[in-house]
Design an enzyme around this catalytic site. Structure first.
Site, PDB file in Angstrom:
ATOM      1  N   GLU A 151       0.873  -1.093   0.019  1.00 45.21           N
ATOM      2  CA  GLU A 151      -0.135  -0.059  -0.056  1.00 45.21           C
ATOM      3  C   GLU A 151       0.617   1.123  -0.061  1.00 45.21           C
ATOM      4  OE1 GLU A 151      -2.819   0.339   3.003  1.00 45.21           O
ATOM      5  OE2 GLU A 151      -3.353  -2.190   2.943  1.00 45.21           O
ATOM      6  N   ASN A 152       0.349   2.071  -0.708  1.00 44.04           N
ATOM      7  CA  ASN A 152       1.089   3.425  -0.636  1.00 44.04           C
ATOM      8  C   ASN A 152      -0.124   4.443  -1.420  1.00 44.04           C
ATOM      9  OD1 ASN A 152       2.892   5.681  -2.830  1.00 44.04           O
ATOM     10  ND2 ASN A 152       2.966   5.585  -0.573  1.00 44.04           N
TER      11      ASN A 152
END
Length: 423
Positions: free
Chosen positions: A304-305
């Protein structure tokens, strides 16, 4: 004295960071896994009884409503992801949905997940399946969640059901989403003893790892770490360090940085106003470098980013989602160029969704106004075009320069990232 010391440190290190920026990094390898991340409760709607359905109903939270109705619009959202050119679609199989009672499996809901996976594969993408994205059935909540040792047995029975059903599909597996934050929630919501809950999550992961390798040989298994600046080496002792022998890759979630010239995360309300944090794109480089140092034999995957915007409006600092995406991909490419074995990057998230009590923080490549737009229409942000270009070019182009400034004396990896800045 403290402020003077920080000011001195910043001045002394300016020369180190003022060196000429190198040319843009080389493209990522052809087999690099570009992807998008989603989660069940946050996006599906039509939520059955669960711990989070109950928490969302508590005073102070925005009404859950129907999230963004992924449950009935998954086909179109999967096509949106495929049109980005990504290779991985992350979703979670919600335990609360498929096992609404201890003695009953819901075949209709299992068939729904069957079709989700079928459509992901048909669109040319690889599934990344999360077994637990912080949500468990109401009947488990009645037993006090992860405080109860029986939860491990029940959770592993669900894991076996899911793994057996979706084996042989080329899936990447995530056992437990951000266990450090999950543990904090258990302490807050169920008053769980942290050490007891941690023991049970560790047992669950270790059991699920063995199940995947038994039932889906060759598949890769991990848990994604929430990167918390400056403290991960300490908090990982609760979970990650205890399952290190049962990881096939290190999953990493990176959102926020810290440096001498960017302390905006300190005291920030990351639940209700995360857009007030000044992003620090080069921090993802240092976060990856820390885990490459600590787990030198394992590949790394940014699970995730992303960046929050305020309720559909532009950020006060003018930084756009496309700039944020390009800048972070640039630093991932720099990490790879410097020898870090990064195999994938997922953007969080495909669409705006229910951010654990509020619809105000918007993280989506596609924005959805769950409060005012009854049609729940998906509207592309500028990052949609940016991501298509990134996947087509295998990264940002060689001449790219980040829109966001480099940090001065990064503290993402403690003093290590300050004293050993990127080249």
């Amino acid at each position: 004295m403290r402020s003077a010391l920080i000011a001195c440190l910043a001045t002394c290190l300016t020369a180190v960071h003022a060196q000429a920026a190198p040319t843009g990094p080389a493209p990522v390898p052809a087999d690099f896994l570009w992807g998008v991340s989603t989660s069940g409760f946050q996006s599906e709607g039509s939520a059955p009884d669960s711990n989070w359905r109950r928490y969302a109903a508590q005073q102070g939270n925005e009404p859950y409503q129907n999230a963004i109705d992924f449950r009935h619009r998954y086909a179109e959202d999967i096509q949106r992801a495929a049109a980005l050119g990504v290779k991985v679609f992350r979703f979670s199989v919600e335990w609360a949905r498929v096992q609404p009672a201890p003695d009953r499996w819901d075949e209709t809901e299992l068939a729904y997940y069957d079709d989700v996976l079928r459509k992901i594969k048909a669109a040319g993408m690889r599934p990344m399946i999360t077994l637990d994205h912080w949500v468990y059935p109401g009947w488990i909540a009645d037993r006090h969640g992860w405080s109860d040792p029986g939860t491990v047995t029940a959770w592993l029975a669900n894991a076996r059901k899911v793994i057996q059903r979706y084996r042989g599909q080329g899936a990447l597996w995530i056992t437990i989403n951000e266990p450090t934050v999950y543990l904090a929630q258990e302490v807050e919501h169920t008053k769980a003893d942290k050490s007891v809950a941690a023991d049970h999550l560790v047992q669950a992961h270790r059991g699920a790892y063995d199940l995947v390798h038994e039932l889906d040989p060759g598949a890769l298994v991990s848990s994604n770490v929430a990167f918390i600046v400056g403290v991960n080496e300490m908090v990982d002792k609760d979970f990650l360090d205890r399952v290190a022998d049962k990881l096939d890759y290190v999953g990493l979630d990176y959102y926020y940085g810290l440096s001498v010239d960017n302390t905006s995360i300190l005291g920030a309300d990351l639940v209700h106003a995360p857009w007030k944090v000044d992003p620090q794109p080069d921090g993802i480089y240092y976060a990856l470098r820390q885990y490459a140092r600590r787990f030198p034999k394992l590949p790394l995957y940014v699970v995730e980013n992303g960046m929050a915007g305020p309720d559909g409006s532009a950020r006060p600092d003018g930084y756009t989602r496309a700039q944020h995406l390009r800048d972070h991909v640039y630093w991932v490419q720099r990490a790879i160029a410097d020898g870090m074995h990064v195999i994938g990057y997922n953007y969080w998230s495909l669409t705006d969704n229910y951010e654990w009590g509020s619809y105000k923080p918007r993280f989506g490549l596609y924005t959805v106004d769950s409060g005012a737009d009854g049609t729940l229409s998906r509207r592309p942000t500028d990052a949609v075009t940016a991501y298509r270009e990134i996947t087509a070019r295998h990264g940002v182009p060689a001449g790219y320069r980040p829109a966001h400034r480099d940090s001065t004396c990064s503290l993402v990896d403690g003093l290590t990232s300050c004293l050993r800045p990127h080249g």
